[in-house]
Design an enzyme around this catalytic site. Structure first.
Site, PDB file in Angstrom:
ATOM      1  N   LYS A  59       0.804  -1.220   0.000  1.00  0.00           N
ATOM      2  CA  LYS A  59       0.000   0.000   0.000  1.00  0.00           C
ATOM      3  C   LYS A  59       0.841   1.276   0.000  1.00  0.00           C
ATOM      4  O   LYS A  59       0.310   2.357  -0.194  1.00  0.00           O
ATOM      5  CB  LYS A  59      -0.963  -0.010   1.185  1.00  0.00           C
ATOM      6  CG  LYS A  59      -1.862  -1.230   1.252  1.00  0.00           C
ATOM      7  CD  LYS A  59      -2.819  -1.352   0.078  1.00  0.00           C
ATOM      8  CE  LYS A  59      -3.896  -0.310   0.127  1.00  0.00           C
ATOM      9  NZ  LYS A  59      -5.084  -0.657  -0.669  1.00  0.00           N
TER      10      LYS A  59
HETATM   11  N1  PMP Z   1      -3.172  -7.372   2.327  1.00  0.00           N
HETATM   12  C1  PMP Z   1      -2.937  -6.430   3.262  1.00  0.00           C
HETATM   13  C2  PMP Z   1      -2.145  -6.815   4.471  1.00  0.00           C
HETATM   14  C3  PMP Z   1      -3.457  -5.127   3.102  1.00  0.00           C
HETATM   15  O1  PMP Z   1      -3.236  -4.190   4.043  1.00  0.00           O
HETATM   16  C4  PMP Z   1      -4.226  -4.820   1.957  1.00  0.00           C
HETATM   17  C5  PMP Z   1      -4.815  -3.447   1.817  1.00  0.00           C
HETATM   18  N2  PMP Z   1      -6.082  -3.306   2.403  1.00  0.00           N
HETATM   19  C6  PMP Z   1      -4.456  -5.844   1.012  1.00  0.00           C
HETATM   20  C7  PMP Z   1      -3.886  -7.095   1.228  1.00  0.00           C
HETATM   21  C8  PMP Z   1      -5.336  -5.647  -0.182  1.00  0.00           C
HETATM   22  O2  PMP Z   1      -4.967  -4.606  -1.033  1.00  0.00           O
HETATM   23  P1  PMP Z   1      -6.034  -3.803  -1.841  1.00  0.00           P
HETATM   24  O3  PMP Z   1      -6.659  -2.801  -0.905  1.00  0.00           O
HETATM   25  O4  PMP Z   1      -5.254  -3.127  -2.913  1.00  0.00           O
HETATM   26  O5  PMP Z   1      -7.048  -4.734  -2.385  1.00  0.00           O
END
Ligand code: PMP
Length: 362
Positions: free
Chosen positions: A48
């Site tokens: 992120k």
């Molecule tokens: N895994 C973790 C540990 C995350 O913090 C996030 C972000 N919410 C994600 C996966 C998924 O990413 P996205 O928000 O881009 O779908």
């Protein structure tokens, strides 16, 4: 990343390695290549960081963020917050992060260490209620002068950051690695497996791969049991419903974020907590990679997909490249009981008898 002095830690966001998960692949009897895109190597420790940097820079270019005045407010499961707090520490913006209670103490501590204010919200609050992390952030934005929510759920720079960085990095690494007799390669990304929270990661990477590299790449989304994302674009929880609680952080939601594009995702796998944590243990013990809980979900979803009717042919194809997105690291979860359980569980040790006999001799 250029080998020269970097201006700030923001230049060390992304540029993460793609690493073979060969021992796990072998143990599963896979013929295909299993490759982990390991995002904890990024400066703030997760996938992120990329969107935090992109959203802040875009808002500065649009004049939405005013140095010295703007207060960046964001509802997040923690990692977007850490990326934003890092960017805002460097650039000098005050930051307020609203964080559901279930998210780890480590994330709160990191946010505070970076100078952000953290407000905890009830995990069970429906996303559109005033008490949820989203509701509280909106209220703060209304009342704080120059308060700005960059809004990862609807901000096009979220998927775009992955379309422009994460996706191309994966493609570049696969294309640049020659096919050898030891490691045959199709030269393409054949399958991408990633968890979805906002859906920005999977949407953006899928777009990069399908538009510029391999339109036939199979994109598999991973969604925890208790989330509605795998149910499709029209799904939503009735608020009186009592959704299943789950411990894995960062994936799954009780609403469909605008940035999640279902057309880019070919299949969905549902995952549970125990299989996710068991997979984290495997990644640590077999591959030496200190990943977080959602990485275990992604690996577990990938391995079950490769055993399914849809995935069996890829699993048996030498040189097929299956990329699994490992979103963050265990640094975020060291005090969680699930980590202590998998960490402290004794591995089968061929040395146990020898050690015991050495230590018992006076
Ligand atoms: N895994 C973790 C540990 C995350 O913090 C996030 C972000 N919410 C994600 C996966 C998924 O990413 P996205 O928000 O881009 O779908």
């Amino acid at each position: 990343m250029p080998v020269q002095i970097l201006d700030t830690a923001l230049s060390a966001v992304g540029h993460t390695p793609l690493i073979r998960l060969d021992k796990i692949a072998r143990a599963q009897g896979l013929k295909c290549n299993l490759l982990g895109k390991v995002e904890f190597f990024s400066a703030g420790g997760s996938v992120k960081d990329r969107i935090a940097k992109a959203m802040v820079e875009a808002a500065e270019n649009d004049g939405r963020l005013i140095p010295g005045k703007s207060v960046v407010i964001e509802p997040t499961s923690g990692n977007t917050g850490i990326g934003l707090a890092m960017a805002c520490a460097i650039k000098g913006y005050a930051t307020i992060i609203t964080l559901p209670n279930k998210m780890s103490l480590e994330k709160e501590a990191l946010l505070r260490a970076l100078g952000a204010e953290v407000i905890r919200t009830p995990t069970e609050a429906a996303w559109d209620s005033a008490e949820s992390h989203i509701g509280v952030a909106q209220r703060l934005q209304r009342e704080i002068p120059y308060g700005t929510i960059l809004d990862q759920y609807s901000n096009p720079n979220n998927p775009l950051a992955h379309e422009l960085t994460t996706g191309p990095e994966i493609i570049e690494a696969v294309v640049a690695t020659p096919s050898t007799s030891e490691h045959p390669s199709s030269g393409k990304v054949d399958v991408l497996v990633a968890g979805a929270g906002t859906g920005g990661t999977i949407t953006g990477i899928a777009r990069a791969i399908k538009k510029t590299h391999n339109k036939d790449c199979i994109v598999v989304g991973v969604d925890p049991k208790g989330s509605i994302l795998a149910d499709g674009p029209e799904s939503s929880h009735p608020h009186h419903d009592n959704p299943i609680a789950y411990t894995v952080e960062g994936i799954g939601y009780d609403f469909v974020p605008e940035v999640l594009n279902f057309e880019d995702i070919d299949q969905w796998m549902k995952t549970g907590d125990p299989e996710s944590f068991a997979a984290v243990q495997q990644i640590m013990r077999k591959e030496g990679l200190l990943v977080g809980g959602s990485s275990g979900s992604a690996l577990s979803g990938a391995l079950r997909w490769l055993e399914s009717d849809a995935g069996r042919q890829i699993a048996a194809t030498e040189g097929a490249n299956v990329v699994v997105l490992l979103a963050d690291g265990i640094r975020n979860y060291m005090s969680k009981s699930w980590f202590l359980e998998i960490a402290l569980e004794a591995p089968p040790s061929p040395l146990a008898g020898t050690i015991a006999s050495i230590l018992s001799t006076k």
